[in-house]
Design an enzyme around this catalytic site. Structure first.
Site, short mmCIF file in Angstrom:
data_model
loop_
_atom_site.label_atom_id
_atom_site.label_comp_id
_atom_site.label_asym_id
_atom_site.label_seq_id
_atom_site.Cartn_x
_atom_site.Cartn_y
_atom_site.Cartn_z
N GLU A 382 44.68 24.86 34.61
CA GLU A 382 45.09 25.55 35.83
C GLU A 382 44.86 24.73 37.10
O GLU A 382 44.77 25.29 38.20
CB GLU A 382 44.38 26.92 35.96
CG GLU A 382 44.59 27.83 34.77
CD GLU A 382 44.00 29.22 34.97
OE1 GLU A 382 44.21 29.80 36.06
OE2 GLU A 382 43.34 29.72 34.04
N HIS A 465 32.51 42.39 42.07
CA HIS A 465 32.43 43.50 41.13
C HIS A 465 31.04 43.53 40.52
O HIS A 465 30.46 42.48 40.21
CB HIS A 465 33.46 43.33 40.00
CG HIS A 465 34.83 43.77 40.37
ND1 HIS A 465 35.97 43.35 39.70
CD2 HIS A 465 35.28 44.61 41.35
CE1 HIS A 465 37.02 43.90 40.25
NE2 HIS A 465 36.64 44.66 41.25
N TYR A 466 30.51 44.73 40.38
CA TYR A 466 29.27 44.89 39.64
C TYR A 466 29.34 46.22 38.89
O TYR A 466 29.54 47.26 39.52
CB TYR A 466 28.05 44.89 40.55
CG TYR A 466 26.76 44.78 39.77
CD1 TYR A 466 26.35 43.56 39.24
CD2 TYR A 466 25.98 45.90 39.52
CE1 TYR A 466 25.19 43.46 38.50
CE2 TYR A 466 24.82 45.80 38.79
CZ TYR A 466 24.42 44.59 38.28
OH TYR A 466 23.29 44.47 37.54
N SER A 469 33.49 41.60 35.24
CA SER A 469 34.22 41.49 33.97
C SER A 469 33.77 40.26 33.19
O SER A 469 33.92 40.21 31.97
CB SER A 469 35.73 41.44 34.22
OG SER A 469 36.04 40.37 35.11
N TYR A 471 30.46 37.09 33.34
CA TYR A 471 29.18 36.80 33.99
C TYR A 471 29.10 35.35 34.46
O TYR A 471 28.34 34.53 33.95
CB TYR A 471 28.03 37.16 33.05
CG TYR A 471 27.91 38.65 32.85
CD1 TYR A 471 27.28 39.44 33.80
CD2 TYR A 471 28.49 39.27 31.75
CE1 TYR A 471 27.19 40.80 33.65
CE2 TYR A 471 28.41 40.64 31.58
CZ TYR A 471 27.76 41.42 32.53
OH TYR A 471 27.70 42.78 32.39
N HIS A 474 31.82 35.25 40.88
CA HIS A 474 33.15 35.06 41.44
C HIS A 474 33.39 36.14 42.48
O HIS A 474 32.78 37.21 42.46
CB HIS A 474 34.23 35.10 40.36
CG HIS A 474 34.23 36.36 39.55
ND1 HIS A 474 33.28 36.63 38.58
CD2 HIS A 474 35.06 37.44 39.56
CE1 HIS A 474 33.52 37.80 38.02
NE2 HIS A 474 34.59 38.33 38.61
#
Length: 539
Positions: A382, A465-466, A469, A471, A474
């Site tokens: 990528e 996010h916590y 998705s 670990y 990010h």
């Protein structure tokens, strides 16, 4: 594209001279500054260097320290310096000052001898001695000869192998690299400059431009000699299967169907192939540049009903206007199926004790592989999708589009910033010494979005996010016009809030009580059930 902030100056890294020059032009336009070439080596910008000429006149460099100009720290990759170019501000030092003084002295001597010297024009120089300088360095990198330890023996061995391969006429994978060092507008002295502001009252914004990553070019080719494969030097993981159609695909079950998001997730398998697959499909929003084709005779309307002035129809649009966003996971494991299966959720109130005794051991033993993340950080995968990169190992990150975004419209813009440090799994691991990393993501991430997509910071939602998705720390960047997954309370934590919490209390996330939602079929939910968390009356 990448850039590194060094004191009051910024070093941009590019793979082509044109891109570096585009950055320079953008910088000149943004700061309303003018420049003149001060120094330039003969070989600068040359891409047709011969191997024997290079080895006779160039040294193999591993790192360079420079008080002026451009230096770089050791990253294990050998380089050859091709050439340099240096610009000075057009209002910088008067380089003709000595010549003017000599001419004035000679004129006065001639006048004293009685010669006609014409009208004396004593013009004041416009030069104000501005010290601002721009540096551009042209290098060639040899990533196949990278060493993992910074030791003299390892560097000498790799240098010798590189020299021998070049002199033997072998085809060697190499990359052009252009390092452009631009001064902060505040470095100009004695004259005004224009500073672009990110927001009213905000910090000055340095121009940022996207650089497309390219595959290594081949230099010194010899059709009779093969190229040493990268796999022989660094064995790679198995290459994933690439699908161009759903031929021989069989649906096993529908995992989830969301009418609001116009998406569906199915579990299936490919006949004659082992393993299960998870396929996610989502209908795309309308694009403004395609509306003329939508409202045209090519769209066929089928009436459903009509009542007075109101009517309903279905529209059959041309195939290229009906594209779906498709994500395929193959081979998929049970955890992938559980992740995308529609289920009820529960709230968890996570105390520090619960985190240390239950959740952290689960995270440490989780079998989700982060190899795909490391492939991105190491530019193995990528690389062409990278929007921005700061390669600093402590507070650097890579910004690239999320897989949920096709990149065709800005209304559903969705990017991810993946940090270079590999020892930070989630916001629970963040401490006060991580503030430079978080501020770097906030400032340079939003800055890159402004210059690449034209979306200002006040139109972005930047959050963690916590539980995440995956670990590896990010940060999500999404347009406010996009109702991205996981933006509700119990999942999203705004980056500015996280920074503020750490500024007030450096160990905030070590001591905080945090709530999050969890799917009822999640393995962590099973761990919590085993200790009686939900059945024991814990709120």
């Amino acid at each position: 594209m990448s850039f590194i902030v060094m004191a009051e100056e910024t070093v941009y890294t590019s793979t082509s001279l044109n891109e570096a020059q585009n950055w320079f032009e953008l910088y000149k336009n943004e700061t309303l500054s003018k420049w003149r070439v001060f120094r330039s080596t003969k070989s600068f910008g040359c891409t047709g260097l011969r191997a024997d000429n290079v080895m006779k006149t160039k040294k193999i460099l591993w790192s360079v320290k420079a008080k002026q100009g451009i230096g770089w720290s050791f990253d294990g990759v050998p380089r050859i310096l091709v050439g340099k170019r240096q610009w000075m501000c057009h209002l910088g030092p008067d380089l003709c000052q000595k010549k003017k003084e000599r001419y004035k002295r000679q004129k006065e001597e001639r006048k004293a001898l009685g010669f006609a010297c014409g009208k004396n024009r004593n013009r004041k120089s416009k030069k104000v001695g501005c010290p601002a300088m721009v540096y551009l360095t042209h290098l060639i990198r040899f990533p196949e000869y990278k060493v993992t330890v910074n030791r003299i023996r390892a560097r000498k061995a790799a240098s010798k192998r590189l020299k021998d391969d070049i002199m033997a006429g072998k085809a060697i994978a190499a990359e052009h690299q252009f390092l452009l060092k631009l001064p902060d507008p505040s470095c100009h002295e004695g004259h005004p400059t224009c500073v672009v502001m990110a927001e009213p009252g905000g910090e000055p914004v340095q121009p940022v431009q996207k650089v497309q990553k390219v595959e290594p070019e081949i230099y010194w080719p010899d059709p009779n000699i093969g190229t040493t494969s990268h796999q022989e030097l660094c064995p790679a993981a198995p290459i994933p299967v690439q699908f161009t159609s759903f031929e021989n695909f069989e649906i096993v079950q529908i995992l989830d169907s969301n009418e609001e998001r116009k998406s569906i997730a199915v579990e299936g398998r490919f006949r004659d192939q082992e393993g299960r697959a998870v396929v996610l499909m989502q209908k795309q929003g309308f694009r403004n540049d395609q509306l003329a084709e939508v409202f045209s005779p090519a769209a066929q309307l089928k009436p459903i009903f009509q009542n007075d002035i109101y009517s309903n129809q279905t529209a059959l649009l041309p195939p290229h206007l009906n594209e779906l966003k498709v994500t395929t996971i193959y081979p998929a494991e049970e955890k992938h199926i559980l992740r995308y299966q529609k289920e009820h959720v529960s709230f968890v109130t996570e105390t520090p004790d619960l985190y240390n005794n239950v959740i952290r051991p689960y995270v440490d033993s989780a079998s989700f592989s982060n190899q795909w993340i490391y492939n991105i950080l190491e530019h193995k995968k990528e690389a062409e999708r990278i929007v921005f990169e700061d390669p600093n190992p402590e507070h650097g990150f890579i910004l690239l589009p999320d897989l949920k975004w096709t990149g065709k419209g800005l209304e559903d813009l969705y990017l991810q910033a993946i940090v270079h440090p590999r020892n930070i799994r989630s916001i629970r691991d963040l401490r006060g010494h991580h503030l430079p990393l978080l501020r770097n993501i906030r400032d340079n991430g939003t800055r890159a979005v402004i210059y690449k997509y034209g979306i200002p910071a006040h139109k972005l939602r930047v959050y963690f996010h916590y539980q995440p998705s995956f670990y590896h720390l990010h940060v999500h960047f999404s347009a406010l016009t996009f109702e991205a997954p996981g933006i509700l309370c119990g999942k999203a934590h705004l980056l500015t809030d996280v920074i503020s919490n750490l500024e007030i209390t450096p160990d905030y996330y070590e001591r905080a009580v945090m709530q999050f939602t969890i799917r009822d079929n999640h393995p962590l939910k099973t761990k919590l059930d085993d200790i009686g968390y939900f059945g024991g009356g814990v709120a």
